[in-house]
Enzyme design. Sequence first.
Site: not given
Length: 759
Positions: A138, A211, A541
């Site tokens: 990520d 994220h 996600s």
Amino acid sequence: MRCHGRRSAAAIFAVAVLAAAAAAVRDEKTYIVHVSRSAKPSTFAAHADWYASSLRSVSGGAASVIYTYDTLLHGYSARLTPAEAQALEAQPGVLLVNPETRYELHTTRTPEFLGLDRADALFPESGTASDVVVGVLDTGVWPERASYDDAGLGPVPAAWKGKCEEGSDFNASACNRKLIGARFFLAGYEASKGPVDKSKESRSPRDNDGHGTHTSSTAAGSAVRGADLLGYAPGTAKGMAPRARVATYKVCWVGGCFSSDILKGMEVAVSDGVDVLSLSLGGGTSDYYRDSIAIGAYSAMEKGIFVSCSAGNAGPGAASLTNGAPWITTVGAGTIDRDFPAHVTLGNGNKYTGVSLYSGKQLPTTPVPFIYAGNASNSSMGALCMTGTLIPAKVAGKIVLCDRGTNARVQKGFVVRDAGGAGMVLANTAANGEELVADAHILPGAGVGEKAGNAMRTYATSDRNPTANIVFAGTKVGIQPSPVVAAFSSRGPNTVTPGILKPDLIAPGVNILAAWSGSVGPSGIADDNRRTSFNIISGTSMSCPHVSGLAALLRSAHQDWSPAAIRSALMTTAYTAYPSGGGLLDVATSRPATPLDIGAGHVDPSKAVDPGLVYDLTAADYLDFLCAIDYEPAQIAALTKHSTDRCSANRTYAVSALNYPSFSVTIPAAGGKEKHTRTVTNVGPPGTYKVTASAAAGSTPVTVSVEPSTLAFTKVGEKKSYTVSFAAAGLPSGTNGFGRLVWSSDHHIVASPIVVTWT
């Protein structure tokens, strides 16, 4: 493997600048070169020498190796012109030369919603539970967050080979017994985009986006009491597998996630010793031998590693999902039973409920002037509240109604604020319907559905003195119905191999609370100066790491299970209906969802730990599948590293023979039949299972015959096979029918979804 820290930062920067400039002159792009490892000419002492010589032969010395790949695939990546790539592919020993793909991110109450607070006793609390490692590819990690606290964990597993790489703003000491690895990969990114701008992001494993911190803490974050976002969703936040270890691999940067970096990150993660790989990214659809994530995931699967990927956020359109390879577990998104209501009252007395995570100075209790952004702009994009489109004199002191779309939802609030607006209502258009996603707005703001937006737009443009107000109602739990399928969640069918149903299942992916980066505010906008330890965001996600963490729990409880067995357990125990009755709803249609939306259904971990039967698969089964879809020898070798003569002319291969826990059936438009074969393995007590199966397209039934109709098991590990015959009359091409096949015993229900498509 790349070596960090050997050259000075100035030297690295200079090389990257020169490389980017040279690439522009030569019209280069990055290619990934797949070779047959055994084809190395004996004149070369090492494969690296062969690779360098091959590049010189097609580029005259202008091209050089970016990465070499030694385990997940055999080959290397390099910057080449299209002509050089074509010439290289023609060389002996070269299987394929694939252009690099740019991937994008698919951007707590969930343990309670999933029943893990009641199922803790089913999973190990120590020992094997803390030996499982979840690897997350990520944007990196913010290691100081409490979600990576290692209190109560024993020593790092002895077999672990990973490390904490140092870089700008990141020391090796950032890792501990929870966060046991942190690496970064950017050679491919910098070869394409030039050097990383260190004023915007750290050239290290540090997460400046948020994220990666969110996904890794969702999967396996430690329990953190007193977690919240600006007062919303207060409580204890913890990942799905709170005792598992975490290793992060930063492969995503401001300019995207490049497949050469992703492949290297996956290769290193596998070598480090991860048990689960979680990738909340996607890059469109392509044949599996051209899909870098599918290629990396295949070799990971061979080594017993469970790979979970997000389906994508391109829903609700059909055939919109990515990451559809059958050796990947593909995850869609649903809601949980928590919401953040905000009530909008208009001057005409009409009231509408939306959502918001705004926390700050409230609006006056008296009515506030209200205006539609399209009437406060001279721009054709004004209704969208695009930067610089609003006329300050028209919006000053007013609540502005903005249409959703084009620019980021929270960005619209900054535009309204900068123009002097007092608040914002964000109205869905037809593209988003009634789906509501809560945002941490910078000013008093709320999102509302399409119907409410239409009514507000009519009022704002027809009333002579329109007014409005917004009241924020905080956090509400027990919202029903839940879950519902998120409109953004990408849908099937699988465009690469329609005979494999995708997504596999859905998991929580809407308004999920998890840890966050200290570099960016909760809105993710550069101008947002707020800093929070946790954030609430939505996307597949978020659903992907839920399944990654649950897979870690299952691996700890059943160490001998294969990745396919783990996925089977999650799928066959998933639920498709509410306790009160009725199928799970799709927010995009307000009708019951189909297997093309939810696959096998919504994950149910308390049942997955004891599924009764599993549909297992080996690498050999997947190789037969590749033969069935008529991949050429070089394509199979590039994808799997296995010999190019794997498929036998004396065998018949069929996709319908792949031992998958779901059924995707194709019937000719004129009508016809199709037969599938499956084998189930007993992982529970002795028992006898009886089958029920049905399917239909509207009022048109599909005949489903299962032989045998009863399976008796006397011991763990025993296998039994059965066949399913599907027959149906003709229907127009493109028609879909749906159904379910269920094996039931006294203690277990093992269910599989059915999709029938007329072509």
